[in-house]
Scaffold this motif. Structure first.
Motif, PDB file in Angstrom:
ATOM      1  N   PRO A   1      44.391  33.547  50.144  1.00  0.00           N
ATOM      2  CA  PRO A   1      44.826  34.848  49.625  1.00  0.00           C
ATOM      3  C   PRO A   1      43.932  35.362  48.487  1.00  0.00           C
ATOM      4  O   PRO A   1      43.699  36.567  48.374  1.00  0.00           O
ATOM      5  N   ILE A   2      43.414  34.440  47.655  1.00  0.00           N
ATOM      6  CA  ILE A   2      42.516  34.860  46.578  1.00  0.00           C
ATOM      7  C   ILE A   2      41.225  35.400  47.172  1.00  0.00           C
ATOM      8  O   ILE A   2      40.717  36.449  46.763  1.00  0.00           O
ATOM      9  N   PHE A   3      40.669  34.687  48.168  1.00  0.00           N
ATOM     10  CA  PHE A   3      39.465  35.177  48.840  1.00  0.00           C
ATOM     11  C   PHE A   3      39.713  36.548  49.473  1.00  0.00           C
ATOM     12  O   PHE A   3      38.861  37.439  49.416  1.00  0.00           O
ATOM     13  N   SER A   4      40.880  36.719  50.084  1.00  0.00           N
ATOM     14  CA  SER A   4      41.199  37.988  50.739  1.00  0.00           C
ATOM     15  C   SER A   4      41.280  39.118  49.730  1.00  0.00           C
ATOM     16  O   SER A   4      40.778  40.226  49.955  1.00  0.00           O
ATOM     17  N   LEU A   5      41.918  38.856  48.607  1.00  0.00           N
ATOM     18  CA  LEU A   5      42.011  39.854  47.539  1.00  0.00           C
ATOM     19  C   LEU A   5      40.617  40.229  47.042  1.00  0.00           C
ATOM     20  O   LEU A   5      40.291  41.416  46.873  1.00  0.00           O
ATOM     21  N   LEU A   6      39.777  39.223  46.814  1.00  0.00           N
ATOM     22  CA  LEU A   6      38.421  39.477  46.325  1.00  0.00           C
ATOM     23  C   LEU A   6      37.583  40.199  47.370  1.00  0.00           C
ATOM     24  O   LEU A   6      36.699  40.989  47.025  1.00  0.00           O
TER      25      LEU A   6
END
Length: 322
Positions: free
Chosen positions: A50-55
């Motif tokens: 999810p962090i990668f997706s947000l970034l």
């Protein structure tokens, strides 16, 4: 455009986390669960993509401002090709998902209103993803939330309250998931929790990712940035080399009943990647695979070697950008 160093650090943090999770996930086997398994599953599993997706959604806006939609479409196409190449030796790759959802969701939405409408749309798509079972279907909604946050630029004062709320929510949801995960729905004291166990886990993972995302900037210090930023600037290179390590080391790790070898392999790999990233960025602007991806995107050779005295945090503009 100067780099946003906190985003590089957050990306580096996610790279290290995903290395641990991938090492654990792809060597899990059928051994009895150990303390290592419980810790990884409760605190780290499903918290980093999810962090990668947000970034990725944030990076989409930054790249769109500098280049344009046609160049961005080229960038997504080559990312999809890199994902296909990775899929040959690592079926669990996510690059093809990122490229596909980027073209399917982010490009069309970029023609519409920005800011709050996109944030609400992203929240709705993410909620649908949770109901649908979590996993890769959460990616498009998180893309949109990242895109909206970049446009809205929320104040830094929100970091602490969002961290407190998301950390508490993740703790409670993880405990509810833990209590109900091995409980048959008919015999459980909380049948709703048992029936919706995977939904609980998806919500716990999302709120845990939110806690990591907002908590890291609060504790970031120069020494920690010096470790995480190089790792994040070479995120593609480190992600792909990390998966290669997982594939090569998995037969050995599967024979370890204690599961501590998962921690050892992940730690050694991340330390080596940090050292290599720092060495590389002292000489070049972009990582090896980042540079190849950039050259393919623009279909021309992009300068990469650093000139003496040039600020490493201010890379040269992409060719063709005014």
């Amino acid at each position: 455009m100067t780099r946003i160093r906190e985003l590089d650090a957050l990306r580096g943090f996610a790279v290290g986390g995903i290395m641990l999770v991938n090492t654990w996930q792809h060597t899990r086997g059928k051994q009895p669960s150990t303390g290592v398994d419980w810790v990884v599953e409760a605190l780290f599993q499903s918290r980093f993509y999810p962090i990668f997706s947000l970034l990725f959604g944030i990076g989409f806006v930054l790249f769109l401002r500098r280049a344009g939609r046609w160049v961005l479409l080229s960038r997504l196409f080559w990312l999809f090709c890199l994902g296909l190449a990775q899929h040959v030796f690592y079926p669990g790759e996510v690059l093809t998902d990122y490229a596909f959802y980027g073209a399917l969701v982010l490009l069309p939405v970029s023609f519409l209103a920005r800011g709050l409408p996109v944030l609400l749309l992203g929240a709705g798509v993410t909620a649908w993803g949770v109901i649908a079972g979590g996993g890769p279907v959460l990616i498009p909604g998180l893309f949109l939330i990242g895109m909206a946050l970049m446009d809205l630029s929320p104040p830094r004062t929100l970091l602490l309250p969002v961290f407190a709320v998301s950390a508490l929510a993740s703790t409670l949801l993880t405990l509810a998931w833990f209590v109900s995960k091995d409980c048959p729905p008919g015999d459980c004291a909380t049948p709703w929790f048992a029936e919706h166990n995977w939904t609980l886990y998806s919500l716990a993972a999302l709120t845990g990712a939110a806690a990591y995302t907002t908590g890291l900037p609060l504790v970031l210090r120069p020494w920690l940035s010096a470790v995480l930023e190089p790792l994040g600037r070479l995120a593609l290179t480190n992600y792909l080399t990390g998966t290669a390590v997982v594939v090569l080391a998995s037969p050995l790790i599967k024979t370890d009943p204690t599961r501590w070898s998962v921690i050892g392999v992940a730690a050694v790999t991340v330390i080596a990647q940090v050292l290599f990233s720092r060495w590389w960025l002292a000489r070049f602007r972009y990582g090896p695979l980042e540079w190849i991806w950039r050259c393919l995107t623009w279909f021309r050779r992009v300068p990469n070697r650093l000139e003496s005295g040039r600020d490493q945090n201010r890379p040269l503009p992409d060719p063709g950008v005014p």
